[in-house]
Design an enzyme around this catalytic site. Structure first.
Site, mmCIF file in Angstrom:
data_model
loop_
_atom_site.group_PDB
_atom_site.id
_atom_site.type_symbol
_atom_site.label_atom_id
_atom_site.label_comp_id
_atom_site.label_asym_id
_atom_site.label_seq_id
_atom_site.Cartn_x
_atom_site.Cartn_y
_atom_site.Cartn_z
ATOM 1 N N HIS A 226 30.491 -38.616 -1.455
ATOM 2 C CA HIS A 226 30.176 -40.030 -1.298
ATOM 3 C C HIS A 226 29.567 -40.337 0.073
ATOM 4 O O HIS A 226 29.334 -41.494 0.414
ATOM 5 C CB HIS A 226 31.470 -40.844 -1.501
ATOM 6 C CG HIS A 226 31.255 -42.298 -1.724
ATOM 7 N ND1 HIS A 226 31.748 -43.270 -0.877
ATOM 8 C CD2 HIS A 226 30.591 -42.963 -2.694
ATOM 9 C CE1 HIS A 226 31.417 -44.462 -1.324
ATOM 10 N NE2 HIS A 226 30.716 -44.313 -2.411
ATOM 11 N N LYS A 228 26.907 -40.597 3.292
ATOM 12 C CA LYS A 228 25.499 -40.953 3.530
ATOM 13 C C LYS A 228 25.191 -40.597 4.982
ATOM 14 O O LYS A 228 25.571 -41.324 5.897
ATOM 15 C CB LYS A 228 25.249 -42.449 3.307
ATOM 16 C CG LYS A 228 25.531 -42.944 1.886
ATOM 17 C CD LYS A 228 26.879 -43.564 1.775
ATOM 18 C CE LYS A 228 27.104 -44.134 0.374
ATOM 19 N NZ LYS A 228 28.524 -44.341 0.091
ATOM 20 N N ASP A 233 16.661 -34.136 14.384
ATOM 21 C CA ASP A 233 16.526 -33.309 15.594
ATOM 22 C C ASP A 233 17.823 -33.178 16.375
ATOM 23 O O ASP A 233 17.809 -32.883 17.576
ATOM 24 C CB ASP A 233 15.425 -33.860 16.512
ATOM 25 C CG ASP A 233 14.033 -33.695 15.908
ATOM 26 O OD1 ASP A 233 13.878 -32.859 15.000
ATOM 27 O OD2 ASP A 233 13.106 -34.413 16.335
ATOM 28 N N HIS A 403 28.865 -54.712 -0.138
ATOM 29 C CA HIS A 403 29.130 -53.274 -0.302
ATOM 30 C C HIS A 403 29.546 -52.629 1.018
ATOM 31 O O HIS A 403 29.821 -51.425 1.071
ATOM 32 C CB HIS A 403 27.863 -52.603 -0.862
ATOM 33 C CG HIS A 403 28.047 -51.181 -1.271
ATOM 34 N ND1 HIS A 403 27.567 -50.115 -0.519
ATOM 35 C CD2 HIS A 403 28.640 -50.627 -2.355
ATOM 36 C CE1 HIS A 403 27.855 -48.975 -1.132
ATOM 37 N NE2 HIS A 403 28.513 -49.250 -2.241
ATOM 38 N N LYS A 405 31.619 -51.320 4.211
ATOM 39 C CA LYS A 405 32.954 -50.730 4.349
ATOM 40 C C LYS A 405 33.300 -50.725 5.840
ATOM 41 O O LYS A 405 32.986 -49.769 6.556
ATOM 42 C CB LYS A 405 32.957 -49.309 3.791
ATOM 43 C CG LYS A 405 32.454 -49.204 2.334
ATOM 44 C CD LYS A 405 31.345 -48.187 2.266
ATOM 45 C CE LYS A 405 30.647 -48.046 0.951
ATOM 46 N NZ LYS A 405 31.141 -48.545 -0.245
ATOM 47 N N ASP A 410 41.471 -56.095 16.808
ATOM 48 C CA ASP A 410 41.861 -56.492 18.175
ATOM 49 C C ASP A 410 40.767 -56.428 19.241
ATOM 50 O O ASP A 410 41.070 -56.174 20.416
ATOM 51 C CB ASP A 410 43.033 -55.619 18.647
ATOM 52 C CG ASP A 410 44.330 -55.929 17.917
ATOM 53 O OD1 ASP A 410 44.354 -56.908 17.152
ATOM 54 O OD2 ASP A 410 45.309 -55.195 18.116
#
Length: 485
Positions: A226, A228, A233, A403, A405, A410
């Site tokens: 899952h 990404k 370089d 979508h 996440k 604090d």
């Protein structure tokens, strides 16, 4: 004998089913699996003949102990060890640069260092990116500037409008002599044979992650990558929630607005992303890539922004990201703001949120109003009353589908990555998050959360309690399947 089998085939099949089911139940009981998950599998195996065995075969196999692939080849490499050793700094040094840093923050850093050999990196420049159209604009410019290598790992990669532009650019860079290595999840991605042929002719090396026979019918097949990740370089890294598909770009013709969050990182944390990529690459390519210093060039960034990369999956001994999230919640003193598209938490996270709220911490949760999954939506709703009773503020995003996440704590800590707040992300999928210990970036992420609340409605507890019994039944049914979602 043949006549007996013909006359009693159904009875024999049922008996055989329950023999196998009892063996499976015995196996489950001998494993240290979450009791809720254990009970779910037992019910499915015993109440649903044949179907229960299929579910257990595809979803119930526990590979964390057996290791789908071995990480030691990469982590024990002399070059990786040397780089990690050079990156390693005393966690207490963060207090010299972050005036709000405290003992709990230092302990969180140490937790990940011990769990997954995730070094705390000091010299970084982090940019928070809102939405796919902004991410791809920056990403394409960085790819165009690549000189040596481009390493890519995506859950969803499609050769639609944005995907074709992305892959064409990679083909162009490969023809220029830049080494392009691409890994994509076989279930989440959809790339035409024509495009694959073009990639091959352009000398792009690509591999599907854990191929399955019928990807269209295996949307929840264990275990999926899952993550990404893009590394350019060894100097620039991207990580977050945005895949490569038109769905993630707010084109004028798109019917649904897509709200997402991603990161662009320059600096030492890119080395950690690179290590995670190389680990996966050795697995998907079924070969050991020869490592050299070009993968880890001299860092040019002098800005101090402490970042730690946390990875988790069946290849790790511990649920690293979940443990980091849990610890950050229970040690919060002022507020915890969470955004997630799928909220199907385990008992530890629910308890952590409840305890934090009841102790006076401002705990807020932002989820989509309309989910892209009927089952996930009702499973999520089944947990909300527990939160509302503990005075946790729950908001549902109205503008489109959120979508992102993210979690902000604090004014001193934020995490952005690929991990949802659900069983699958915590225990089954391969996930990766960046943990940022920087008050300026945390305040930026906090402002982003508050901005999103302008397009969200807060759930009223009394109204929620008065929802129909039909909805409550749907929620209870979907919650039963929560450990498998």
């Amino acid at each position: 004998m043949i006549e007996f089998l013909k006359d009693n085939w159904w009875t024999i099949a049922i008996v055989l089913n329950y023999i196998l089911a009892i063996i499976a139940v015995t196996t489950i009981l001998f494993k240290s699996i979450n009791p809720t998950k254990t009970l779910t599998y037992i019910i499915v195996l015993l109440v649903f003949p044949f179907f229960g065995l299929i579910v257990y075969y595809f979803f119930g196999q526990e590979y964390r102990k057996n290791k789908i692939f071995n990480r030691k080849d990469v982590l024990n490499n002399k070059l990786i060890k040397s780089i990690n050793e050079n990156l390693k700094i005393d966690p207490e040094s963060i207090a010299k640069h972050e005036t709000n840093a405290d003992e709990d923050q230092i302990r969180l850093i140490q937790l990940l260092q011990k769990n997954d050999k995730s070094p705390l990196t000091k010299y970084n420049q982090v940019e928070i990116i809102i939405n796919g159209e902004n991410k791809f604009e920056k990403l394409f410019k960085d790819i165009e500037s690549a000189k040596q290598h481009i390493h890519i790992e995506y859950y969803i990669l499609k050769d639609d409008k944005i995907g074709t532009k992305f892959l064409d650019l990679l083909c162009q860079k490969a023809k220029e002599g830049v080494k392009v290595r691409l890994s994509f999840d076989d279930v989440g991605s959809k790339i035409s044979s024509k495009m694959k042929s073009k990639m091959k002719n352009s000398k792009i090396e690509f591999h599907a992650f854990m191929p399955v026979l019928f990807p269209r019918f295996t949307g929840k097949m264990n275990y999926r990558n899952h993550r990404k990740i893009v590394i350019i370089d060894g100097e620039i890294g991207y990580v977050g929630g945005i895949n490569v598909s038109d769905t993630y770009v707010n084109y004028p013709e798109n019917k649904k607005y897509w709200r997402d969050t991603h990161l662009r990182i320059e600096g030492e944390a890119v080395f950690s992303l690179q290590t995670q990529f190389l680990t996966n690459w050795n697995f998907v390519s079924e070969s050991t890539l020869r490592l050299d210093r070009s993968f880890f060039p001299q860092n040019k960034i002098k800005t101090v922004e402490h970042v730690q990369i946390a990875a988790s999956g069946p290849d790790t001994d511990w649920a690293n990201i979940m443990e980091a999230i849990f610890f950050a919640i229970v040690t919060a003193e002022d507020y915890v703001y969470i955004t997630t598209p799928y909220f199907i938490p385990n008992d530890q996270i629910i308890t952590a949120m409840q305890v934090a709220s009841k102790s006076g911490v401002d705990v807020r949760l932002l989820i989509p109003d309309k989910s892209d999954s009927w089952t996930a939506k009702h499973a999520t709703n089944s947990y909300l009353e527990q939160l509302l009773k503990a005075n946790i503020k729950v908001y549902r995003y109205q503008k489109g589908f959120i979508h992102a996440k993210t979690m902000v704590v604090d004014d001193i800590f934020t995490t952005i990555g690929t991990c949802n707040m659900d069983y699958r992300s915590f225990n089954i999928n391969f996930e990766i998050n960046a943990l940022i210990y920087n008050k300026d970036k945390t305040k930026e992420a906090k402002a982003m959360f508050i901005k999103d609340l302008e397009n969200a409605d807060q759930i009223d507890f009394k109204r929620w309690q008065n929802r129909s019994n039909f909805l409550i039944i749907q929620e209870a049914y979907c919650r039963l399947w929560a450990p498998l979602l």
